[in-house]
Design a protein around this motif. Sequence first.
Motif, PDB file in Angstrom:
ATOM      1  N   LEU A  78      53.702  82.853  17.040  1.00 33.28           N
ATOM      2  CA  LEU A  78      52.820  82.663  15.911  1.00 33.28           C
ATOM      3  C   LEU A  78      53.210  81.652  15.214  1.00 33.28           C
ATOM      4  N   ALA A  79      54.581  81.563  14.860  1.00 32.85           N
ATOM      5  CA  ALA A  79      55.285  80.411  14.296  1.00 32.85           C
ATOM      6  C   ALA A  79      55.175  79.284  15.176  1.00 32.85           C
ATOM      7  N   GLU A  80      55.194  79.146  16.363  1.00 33.82           N
ATOM      8  CA  GLU A  80      54.723  77.936  17.060  1.00 33.82           C
ATOM      9  C   GLU A  80      53.549  77.446  16.896  1.00 33.82           C
ATOM     10  N   GLN A  81      52.472  78.223  16.635  1.00 35.52           N
ATOM     11  CA  GLN A  81      51.080  77.860  16.275  1.00 35.52           C
ATOM     12  C   GLN A  81      50.921  77.550  14.689  1.00 35.52           C
ATOM     13  N   GLY A  82      51.954  77.381  14.136  1.00 30.86           N
ATOM     14  CA  GLY A  82      52.058  76.862  12.619  1.00 30.86           C
ATOM     15  C   GLY A  82      51.987  78.035  11.702  1.00 30.86           C
ATOM     16  N   VAL A  83      52.093  79.207  11.886  1.00 33.42           N
ATOM     17  CA  VAL A  83      51.901  80.246  10.924  1.00 33.42           C
ATOM     18  C   VAL A  83      53.276  80.294  10.230  1.00 33.42           C
ATOM     19  N   LYS A  84      52.888  80.685   9.033  1.00 36.07           N
ATOM     20  CA  LYS A  84      54.042  80.572   7.977  1.00 36.07           C
ATOM     21  C   LYS A  84      54.458  81.851   7.294  1.00 36.07           C
ATOM     22  N   GLY A 125      60.592  78.799  11.457  1.00 35.91           N
ATOM     23  CA  GLY A 125      59.371  78.203  11.001  1.00 35.91           C
ATOM     24  C   GLY A 125      58.438  79.362  10.182  1.00 35.91           C
ATOM     25  N   ILE A 126      59.139  80.639  10.116  1.00 36.39           N
ATOM     26  CA  ILE A 126      58.595  81.592   9.399  1.00 36.39           C
ATOM     27  C   ILE A 126      59.096  81.698   8.055  1.00 36.39           C
ATOM     28  N   GLU A 127      58.446  81.379   6.906  1.00 36.93           N
ATOM     29  CA  GLU A 127      58.532  81.372   5.535  1.00 36.93           C
ATOM     30  C   GLU A 127      58.462  82.687   4.621  1.00 36.93           C
ATOM     31  N   ARG A 128      57.899  83.566   5.130  1.00 34.80           N
ATOM     32  CA  ARG A 128      57.649  84.776   4.355  1.00 34.80           C
ATOM     33  C   ARG A 128      57.198  85.793   5.438  1.00 34.80           C
ATOM     34  N   GLU A 150      47.229  67.398  -5.638  1.00 33.26           N
ATOM     35  CA  GLU A 150      47.701  66.191  -5.019  1.00 33.26           C
ATOM     36  C   GLU A 150      49.051  66.250  -4.298  1.00 33.26           C
ATOM     37  N   GLY A 151      49.256  65.988  -3.019  1.00 30.69           N
ATOM     38  CA  GLY A 151      50.362  66.140  -2.113  1.00 30.69           C
ATOM     39  C   GLY A 151      50.595  67.448  -1.687  1.00 30.69           C
ATOM     40  N   LEU A 152      49.244  68.418  -1.930  1.00 31.65           N
ATOM     41  CA  LEU A 152      49.469  69.785  -1.239  1.00 31.65           C
ATOM     42  C   LEU A 152      48.847  69.771   0.125  1.00 31.65           C
ATOM     43  N   ARG A 153      49.224  70.751   1.027  1.00 32.77           N
ATOM     44  CA  ARG A 153      48.594  70.965   2.165  1.00 32.77           C
ATOM     45  C   ARG A 153      48.619  72.260   2.681  1.00 32.77           C
ATOM     46  N   PRO A 154      47.591  72.929   3.339  1.00 34.89           N
ATOM     47  CA  PRO A 154      47.951  74.370   3.923  1.00 34.89           C
ATOM     48  C   PRO A 154      49.013  74.685   4.691  1.00 34.89           C
ATOM     49  N   GLY A 155      49.970  75.662   4.359  1.00 40.14           N
ATOM     50  CA  GLY A 155      51.039  75.985   4.995  1.00 40.14           C
ATOM     51  C   GLY A 155      52.470  75.537   4.415  1.00 40.14           C
ATOM     52  N   LEU A 156      52.425  74.756   3.141  1.00 37.51           N
ATOM     53  CA  LEU A 156      53.472  74.275   2.468  1.00 37.51           C
ATOM     54  C   LEU A 156      53.914  75.495   1.267  1.00 37.51           C
ATOM     55  N   MET A 157      54.973  75.637   1.518  1.00 35.05           N
ATOM     56  CA  MET A 157      55.561  76.515   0.525  1.00 35.05           C
ATOM     57  C   MET A 157      56.164  75.809  -0.714  1.00 35.05           C
ATOM     58  N   VAL A 158      55.482  76.253  -1.978  1.00 41.34           N
ATOM     59  CA  VAL A 158      56.175  75.358  -3.113  1.00 41.34           C
ATOM     60  C   VAL A 158      56.674  76.027  -4.202  1.00 41.34           C
ATOM     61  N   GLU A 159      57.395  75.662  -5.061  1.00 43.81           N
ATOM     62  CA  GLU A 159      57.632  76.394  -6.405  1.00 43.81           C
ATOM     63  C   GLU A 159      56.783  76.220  -7.371  1.00 43.81           C
ATOM     64  N   ALA A 160      56.152  77.174  -8.099  1.00 43.89           N
ATOM     65  CA  ALA A 160      55.242  76.884  -9.062  1.00 43.89           C
ATOM     66  C   ALA A 160      55.485  77.773 -10.405  1.00 43.89           C
ATOM     67  N   LYS A 161      55.110  77.241 -11.429  1.00 43.10           N
ATOM     68  CA  LYS A 161      55.262  78.124 -12.611  1.00 43.10           C
ATOM     69  C   LYS A 161      53.763  78.379 -13.132  1.00 43.10           C
ATOM     70  N   VAL A 162      53.943  79.589 -13.654  1.00 46.35           N
ATOM     71  CA  VAL A 162      52.382  80.167 -14.024  1.00 46.35           C
ATOM     72  C   VAL A 162      52.111  79.766 -15.513  1.00 46.35           C
TER      73      VAL A 162
END
Length: 505
Positions: A231-237, A271-274, A464-476
Motif C-alpha cells: 500500500l505504501a508503494e501505491q502512495g498510501v500514507k 512511506g507510511i506516516e500514520r 496553497e501548496g497543499l496536495r493529497p497525501g501531504l502531512m502538515v503541522e497545523a494550528k486550530v
Amino acid sequence: MPERRTVALVTLGCARNEVDSEELAGRLAADGWELVEDASGADVAVVNTCGFVEAAKKDSVDALLEANDLKDQGRTQAVVAVGCMAERYGKELAEALPEADGVLGFDDYADISDRLQTILNGGIHASHTPRDRRKLLPLSPVERQGAEVALPGHAQSPAEVAPAPEDLPEGVAPASGPRAPLRRRLDRSPVASVKLASGCDRRCSFCAIPSFRGSFISRRPSDVLGETRWLAEQGVKEVMLVSENNTSYGKDLGDIRLLETLLPELAAVDGIERVRVSYLQPAEMRPGLIDVLTSTPKVAPYFDLSFQHSAPGVLRAMRRFGDTDRFLELLETIRGKAPQAGVRSNFIVGFPGESEADFAELERFLTGARLDAIGVFGYSDEDGTEAATYDDKLDGDVIAERLAHLSRLAEELTSQRAEERLGESLEVLVESIDPEGGNGEAAVGRAAHQAPETDGQVIFTSSEGLRPGLMVEAKVVGTEGVDLVAEYHDLPGDGSRTPGEEAAR
C-alpha cells in the motif's frame, strides 16, 4: 484477443467491506476483467452489501435495485450481490429480490471470476445457502490458523491456494503467502484500511455479526506487514487496521500482546506516516496496549472504544462489561498519557429493559467522557440474536424520543469537544482538494483524532501548496460543529519540510 469484460464494484457498509471489495477487485483484475468506476459502464455490477442493521440492509437493497435499473439503460447485463447481507440471507435474499442475477457468499470469493462469467453468459449459479459461520472454525482459537475456511481479506483457504499469475496487471498486489490476498485499490485516497483479523468470539446479545462473519481469527503479522508495504508503494500514507475486535488480535497465534509488537513495525514501513487502530473493546484494553497507542511515533493516539452503553444493568443484558465510572477511569488513564488523544464510540438507546434511570446514567457518562465523535442508534431486533427474544421491549415512540434526545446531546458535546481543541497544534494528513470549495480551492484533511468517514475533519483556511497525501503541522483556529478549521504553519516549497518528508531524509 480475449473479449473485453467490465465490472464495477459498489461498496456499502464499513471499512472491512471496502477491504473485501479491493480483494475482489484484485482477483478480477488478475483474471482479465477491466474495472470501471461507474456501474452504468460495466457488464456486471457487483454490489458489496451490508447486513448489520435495518437501515444498512435497506441501503443495500436500494443499491441493488438502482443497479438493476441500469440493465434497461445501457451496457449493464447483470447485477450480483455479495457481502454481509448476501452471506447472511443468501437464498432468502435471492427469492425476495429477483432483480439480483446472483447472490454469492464468502465461499464464492475465491472463484469470483468464474461465478461472474457464468452469470454474464446467462447461466445460473445456485444462490448461497447461509450457515452459522461460528461453527466452521475450531472452538479453541489456537487451532484455527490451519482451518479450511474462506476468510475475506485473508485470501482463500490453504487448501485452495493456487499460484498467482506471473504477469499480474499493474496495481494488483501479489499474494505473498497462503493468507495474503490479491488486492487492487479502488480509489486514490492516501488512506487505506488493512484487515487485521476477521470474526468475533464475543456474544453480545444484540449483534448478529459473528453468525455470518464467523469466529475470531487473526491474520499473520507477516501478511499484514507485506500488505502495508505494498500500500505504501501505491502512495498510501495512512493505514487503518480494521476487524470486528482488534483488541483480541494474536490470541489465536499464541500472543495476546502481538498488536503491541506489530504496531511499531507497521509505523516503520517506509512511506507510511500514520497507523490507526479501529474498534477496541473497553473490557479488553490493557496497560501495554494503551502505552503503545499513546507513545509510538506515527501511531495515532486514537481510541475507537465500543462502549455501547454505560448503565451496568443494560450492559449485562447486552452481555457486556463495565459501568460509567470504570469507563471514565479508562479515559482518564488514556488522557493522562496523551492529553490530545482522540476517542470515539457508538451507543444503543432503547435496549430492552432500559429504564429512565439507565438512560440518565448514559447521559452522565457522555457528559463526562468528552468524546470527539459519538454515534447513536435506536435499538431494533436483529434476526437470530438473543436480544430479539427478550420480553421487556420498549415502545417504538420511546426509543425514537430517546434517540432524538441523545443525538442532540451528542451533537452539542462533540461540538464542545472540538472547541476545546482551539489553539492546538495538530499533524494533519491532507486528503482532498476541492476546486468547488468556498474561497477558491478548499483543502480538507484529518488529524490523528479523526478517522475516515466516521469522525470530523480539518478544513484548511488556505489550500496553497497543499496536495493529497501531504502531512502538515497545523494550528486550530476555528470550529464548524465537530469539524476543525486550521491554518498550517509552513508553506510547502518555502524550504521547510513536512514531518513525513523530514522523517524520510
